[in-house]
Design a protein around this motif. Structure first.
Motif, short mmCIF file in Angstrom:
data_model
loop_
_atom_site.label_atom_id
_atom_site.label_comp_id
_atom_site.label_asym_id
_atom_site.label_seq_id
_atom_site.Cartn_x
_atom_site.Cartn_y
_atom_site.Cartn_z
N ASN A 35 -1.26 -4.60 -4.64
CA ASN A 35 -1.13 -5.50 -5.78
C ASN A 35 -1.96 -6.76 -5.58
OD1 ASN A 35 0.18 -6.17 -8.34
ND2 ASN A 35 1.25 -7.76 -7.18
N GLU A 36 -1.91 -7.34 -4.40
CA GLU A 36 -2.67 -8.56 -4.12
C GLU A 36 -4.18 -8.28 -4.12
OE1 GLU A 36 -1.55 -11.63 -3.96
OE2 GLU A 36 0.43 -10.81 -4.43
N PRO A 78 9.77 -1.39 -3.88
CA PRO A 78 8.40 -1.63 -3.42
C PRO A 78 8.28 -1.57 -1.91
CG PRO A 78 9.45 -3.69 -4.06
CD PRO A 78 10.39 -2.59 -4.46
N ASP A 115 2.58 -1.38 -1.35
CA ASP A 115 2.54 -1.74 -2.77
C ASP A 115 2.15 -3.21 -2.93
OD1 ASP A 115 3.43 0.68 -4.17
OD2 ASP A 115 5.31 0.37 -3.11
N VAL A 116 2.74 -4.05 -2.10
CA VAL A 116 2.46 -5.48 -2.18
C VAL A 116 1.01 -5.77 -1.82
CG1 VAL A 116 3.09 -7.75 -1.27
CG2 VAL A 116 4.87 -6.03 -1.66
N ALA A 128 9.12 -3.29 1.55
CA ALA A 128 8.69 -4.68 1.63
C ALA A 128 9.89 -5.58 1.85
CB ALA A 128 7.96 -5.07 0.35
N GLU A 154 4.22 -4.40 -10.25
CA GLU A 154 4.88 -5.11 -9.15
C GLU A 154 5.26 -6.54 -9.53
OE1 GLU A 154 5.66 -3.33 -6.63
OE2 GLU A 154 4.46 -1.61 -7.31
N GLU A 155 4.97 -6.96 -10.74
CA GLU A 155 5.28 -8.33 -11.17
C GLU A 155 6.29 -8.30 -12.32
OE1 GLU A 155 3.74 -10.98 -9.79
OE2 GLU A 155 2.11 -10.02 -8.68
N GLU A 178 5.58 -2.26 1.56
CA GLU A 178 4.59 -3.25 1.96
C GLU A 178 3.21 -2.89 1.43
OE1 GLU A 178 4.51 -4.20 6.07
OE2 GLU A 178 6.64 -4.68 6.18
N SER A 238 9.43 -9.21 -2.44
CA SER A 238 8.49 -8.78 -3.46
C SER A 238 8.63 -9.68 -4.66
CB SER A 238 8.76 -7.33 -3.86
OG SER A 238 7.96 -6.95 -4.95
N THR A 239 7.54 -9.75 -5.46
CA THR A 239 7.58 -10.58 -6.66
C THR A 239 8.28 -9.87 -7.81
OG1 THR A 239 5.41 -9.71 -7.25
CG2 THR A 239 5.46 -11.78 -6.04
#
Length: 207
Positions: free
Chosen positions: A127-128, A119, A123-124, A105, A147-148, A121, A108-109
């Protein structure tokens, strides 16, 4: 000239030839046979008109299993949200190569560390998807994701009953090798008067 007479004798009246009627026992047998044939036809028609009952056994859905084991309506809403998110994530994983989601990614957050995989892409995206599905369920007030860096408080979820912690896509680094991936989650009940951090940091025995 010789002459002669011809005497015509009166013919005897023709005897009436009566056709003997069917014997009563034969007539009854034929009537009974016809009646039985009608009854058989009626039975066949009724059997064809009534469809066979379908038991529906053999497949138990997640919702059916939870309902039969005393899950509350709020828990059903939560599990349906997780189920929907999991299906969407599975679809995106199947298309990861086509959509080029296997790369790292760009942003990432979450911060990277030695204990956490970098992480990707995918994973992101996962997560969303999971956050959006859980937030829309209306029964989740706090979420914590791998992921946060911080807990996620759902807007308007002050009265929601549940806290969900999750790794949206465990094993994403193995996708290129066609190794199985999965979503890991845990569900807690919110603590009375507790902070979002305290809700998310409950021990595993409280799941």
């Amino acid at each position: 000239r010789a002459s002669g007479r011809v005497h015509l004798l009166p013919s005897s009246p023709a005897k009436a030839h009566s056709v003997p009627s069917l014997r009563p026992d034969i007539r009854c047998s034929r009537q009974q046979s016809s009646r039985a044939a009608v009854q058989v036809h009626a039975t066949d028609t009724a059997a064809a008109a009534a469809p066979a009952a379908y038991s529906g056994k053999g497949i138990t859905t997640l919702t059916t299993f939870l309902s039969q084991n005393g899950a509350t309506p709020d828990m059903l809403m939560l599990m349906q949200a997780l189920q929907t998110a999991s299906k969407i994530i599975a679809s995106r994983v199947a298309r990861a190569g086509l959509d080029d989601l296997g790369a790292a990614a760009a942003s990432s957050t979450s911060s990277q560390s030695m204990e956490r995989d970098a992480p990707k892409e995918l994973d992101v995206v996962a997560n969303e998807v999971l956050k959006a599905s859980l937030a829309s369920s209306g029964v989740v007030g706090v979420m914590a994701s791998e992921e946060e860096d911080d807990v996620v408080v759902v807007d308007g979820g002050d009265r929601s009953k549940y806290v969900v912690v999750f790794d949206p896509l465990d094993g994403s680094s193995n996708i290129s090798a066609s190794i199985a991936t999965g979503t890991i989650f845990g569900v807690y009940a919110r603590t009375p008067g507790g902070s979002p951090h305290a809700d998310a940091l409950q021990p595993g025995t409280s799941l």
